[in-house]
Motif scaffolding. Structure first.
Motif: not given
Length: 214
Positions: A101-107, A123-128, A153-154
């Motif tokens: 979320x802190x990347x403006x652009x990922x190669x 790992x499935x993409x979930x909000x957690x 994974x918190x």
């Protein structure tokens, strides 16, 4: 349940671990004992990692990455390992964890550069789930700066790191089960041909790590 920053804070300090490695291809088993000394990265140390030439093309909010806030934690790690055969290895490195979320652009990383993830690292993409890049100024299996992927994974207090080396793919999982106790698993695959997911397991390691300064 520890959030992203709390997990890294809990992992600082002095840790001692006993590991057992199973070489599946060679049919050998070996134990080792390691002492880790772990400190949080300073802003200057983060900048040193970000300035590495191997990270060219990665665009991020530099002010947030360098800050001491919860955004991008990291470790300065020094360790000494003694195997049961008497071999001694000492090493130090710095590692920085930057959520996507802190990347403006990922190669762009296509199958031509990076093969698909092994099934064990998907790992499935979930909000957690927090995903991002794990940057080191030195690799374990091969020398030089390394750019890897991580997930955190918190709910299970588990950090998993996947690294593509030239000849192998390593999946390193760290789970904090108590303030002074971590479980560690390491799976190393042979790196496959371009575009193929790793399937041939070369090495499996297990470890119990105890914090000494609580």
């Amino acid at each position: 349940m520890l959030d992203f920053q709390e997990f890294f804070t809990a992992c600082t300090g002095l840790w001692k671990t006993e590991r057992i490695y199973h070489s599946l291809i060679e049919g050998q088993v070996e134990r080792s004992f390691t002492e880790f000394r772990v400190e949080s990265l300073t802003g200057d140390q983060k900048q040193q990692i970000l300035s590495l030439s191997s990270l060219e093309g990665m665009q991020f909010d530099l002010a947030q990455v360098e800050s001491g806030e919860i955004v991008c934690p990291g470790f300065a790690i020094a360790f000494d390992t003694l195997s049961e055969t008497g071999e001694q290895v000492s090493m130090s490195l710095k590692a920085l964890f930057i959520p996507d979320t802190y990347f403006d652009g990922v190669p762009e990383e296509t199958s031509a550069a990076v093969p698909p993830l092994p099934l064990t690292a998907q790992v499935p993409a979930t909000p957690e789930v927090i995903k991002g890049y794990y940057l080191r100024d030195e690799g374990y299996s091969e020398p030089g700066a390394v750019k890897s992927r991580f997930t955190y994974l918190p709910s299970r207090q588990t950090l998993e790191m996947t690294t593509y080396y030239r000849r192998s793919v390593a999946i390193d999982q760290m789970r904090l089960v108590a303030p002074d106790l971590r479980l560690r698993t390491i799976i190393t695959y042979k790196r496959p041909e371009t575009g193929e997911a790793p399937t041939v397991i070369d090495l499996v390691g297990f470890g119990v790590e105890r914090r000494q300064d609580l």
